[in-house]
Design an enzyme around this catalytic site. Structure first.
Site, PDB file in Angstrom:
ATOM      1  CG  LEU A   1       3.500 -29.962 -32.901  1.00 46.39           C
ATOM      2  CD1 LEU A   1       2.426 -30.300 -31.647  1.00 46.39           C
ATOM      3  CD2 LEU A   1       3.018 -30.594 -33.947  1.00 46.39           C
TER       4      LEU A   1
ATOM      5  CD  GLU B   1     -26.272 -33.376 -41.884  1.00 47.51           C
ATOM      6  OE1 GLU B   1     -25.658 -32.346 -42.329  1.00 47.51           O
ATOM      7  OE2 GLU B   1     -27.652 -32.987 -41.876  1.00 47.51           O
TER       8      GLU B   1
ATOM      9  N   GLY C   1     -26.169 -27.380 -40.213  1.00 47.33           N
ATOM     10  CA  GLY C   1     -26.834 -26.269 -39.355  1.00 47.33           C
ATOM     11  C   GLY C   1     -25.461 -25.730 -38.691  1.00 47.33           C
TER      12      GLY C   1
ATOM     13  N   GLY D   1       6.373 -23.454 -34.877  1.00 46.92           N
ATOM     14  CA  GLY D   1       6.619 -23.728 -36.218  1.00 46.92           C
ATOM     15  C   GLY D   1       6.142 -24.884 -36.960  1.00 46.92           C
TER      16      GLY D   1
ATOM     17  CG  MET E   1     -31.826 -28.833 -47.300  1.00 49.54           C
ATOM     18  SD  MET E   1     -31.859 -29.345 -45.680  1.00 49.54           S
ATOM     19  CE  MET E   1     -32.423 -31.031 -45.750  1.00 49.54           C
TER      20      MET E   1
ATOM     21  CB  ALA F   1     -32.322 -21.469 -49.269  1.00 46.14           C
ATOM     22  N   GLY F   2     -29.582 -21.497 -47.124  1.00 43.27           N
ATOM     23  CA  GLY F   2     -29.051 -22.430 -46.134  1.00 43.27           C
ATOM     24  C   GLY F   2     -29.585 -22.958 -45.155  1.00 43.27           C
TER      25      GLY F   2
END
Length: 394
Positions: free
Chosen positions: A349, A252, A375, A351, A137, A142-143
């Site tokens: 955590l 999705e 999206g 390092g 797609m 075009a995203g």
């Protein structure tokens, strides 16, 4: 030990049926046993574990989850798909992203957009895992503006000739079959979709992306140069693909949100194990310090809140049940949460979190993609506002 080993009420939003619970237990066991150990190596080498991927079909049997049983699938719902994505993403979100591209972007999308003849040719191959699927797609230009795509198809006799380039295609270099979105008229605000094979003349794989995260999932360009596609591979009607696309976007988005849940859950588990069982400072366990308590407590609460939203939305989705507002909200909330929680885990955590001895730095890198793919979160904000405007205008 996991943060989910708590008593369950009589009603369980997260495992509403025995089938859902059995699926979770099966996938969780397989993921911990098989995905965890290989995740670090494949992240570092940016390698796709194709042999393990095939076993998801042949051994675990989790392809075709949302396909009806009479068609060779499991006949389960989007909530079942959410369960799989959460459990697998605890250990290897990148590998799970390839599963999502195959199972959600191809199998689910193809099944509900195809006719009986097309299903007879392709469905068994992807449900068994013989073939790997994906979807084309996004393009270089075009995203989010998907209707700005330039890939176009021209009808010539009994074939369509397609030219164009698709960008950021998950499984692009390992897939044999794809759902492809094109235009018939470059200036029209309509799309047409096809099922295509990588063996077609004129099909080629472009550059492989070098990514910050999700590195065990291959991402490439797909290039089409006068690629000929038989007319029987047209999915649905000409100029009718937007309906297919929007229907599939909702599942999705909730499965991408579910990946965020898996990442956050693993990070909270690691934080608790590290601060309660292992690390001490000034003669006290790390969990005794207020600053650490804040990071761990907020992470757990954020995860639980996002999880409730994602599962609630997923429980209400179906092939004929749309919920754009819910799916966008679930994705927005869960993906932002996963970035916060994974960043908190690194801080807790210290390092060790910044180094690769623990997986939290990898999980943080993986989490960032989820606010972009399917999206962008900016698009989710726009969609939510648009849907609310419609509701309040009625």
């Amino acid at each position: 030990m996991s943060i989910l080993t708590t008593k369950k009420s009589s009603y369980d939003l997260f495992n509403p049926t025995e089938d859902h619970l059995a699926l979770r237990q099966s996938v969780a066991s397989f993921a911990e046993r098989e995905l965890d150990e290989q995740a670090k190596e494949n992240d570092e080498t940016e390698s796709f574990n194709e042999m393990l991927f095939k076993r998801l079909g042949s051994e675990l049997g989790i392809f075709g989850i949302t396909v009806p049983e009479e068609e060779g699938g499991h006949g389960l719902d989007p909530l079942a798909s959410v369960i799989i994505h959460e459990e697998m993403s605890r250990f290897d979100p990148g590998f799970t992203l390839s599963y999502l591209a195959h199972e959600v972007l191809f199998v689910n999308n193809f099944f509900y957009s195809s006719n009986a003849s097309q299903r007879s040719r392709y469905l068994s191959k992807v449900i068994t895992g013989e073939w790997i699927g994906g979807m084309g797609m996004t393009e270089p230009g075009a995203g989010t503006d998907v209707l700005g795509m330039a890939t176009h198809a021209v009808k010539k006799g009994d074939r369509y000739v397609i030219n164009g380039v698709k960008q950021y295609i998950t499984n692009g270099s390992v897939g044999q079959v794809f759902v492809l979105y094109t235009k018939l008229d470059k200036n029209a605000k309509k799309m047409t979709s096809f099922v295509i094979e990588s063996s077609y003349k004129g099909f080629s794989v472009g550059k492989k992306e070098e990514k910050m995260g999700m590195r065990s999932s291959p991402t490439t360009q797909l290039v089409f140069e006068d690629m000929e596609v038989p007319e029987e591979n047209l999915l649905g009607d000409e100029n009718g693909a937007i309906t297919h696309m929007m229907r599939n976007l909702e599942i999705e988005r909730v499965t991408l949100a579910a990946q965020s849940l898996g990442i956050a859950r693993r990070c909270v588990d690691i934080m608790c194990d590290y601060t309660v069982r292992h690390r001490e400072a000034f003669g006290k366990k790390l969990m005794e310090f207020g600053q650490i308590q804040r990071l761990v407590a907020e992470s757990y609460a954020d995860y639980q809140a996002a999880r409730a939203l994602v599962y609630q939305v997923a429980s209400e989705l179906g092939p004929d049940v749309r919920n754009s507002l819910g799916a966008a909200s679930a994705k927005l909330v869960a993906t932002q949460m996963a970035e916060r929680v994974s960043r908190n885990a690194i801080q807790v955590l210290g390092g060790y979190g910044y180094c690769r001895e623990y997986p939290v730095e990898r999980l943080h890198r993986d989490a960032i993609l989820l606010s972009i793919g399917g999206g962008t979160n900016e698009a989710m904000q726009k969609n939510i506002a648009s849907d609310l405007k419609k509701l309040w205008s009625e």
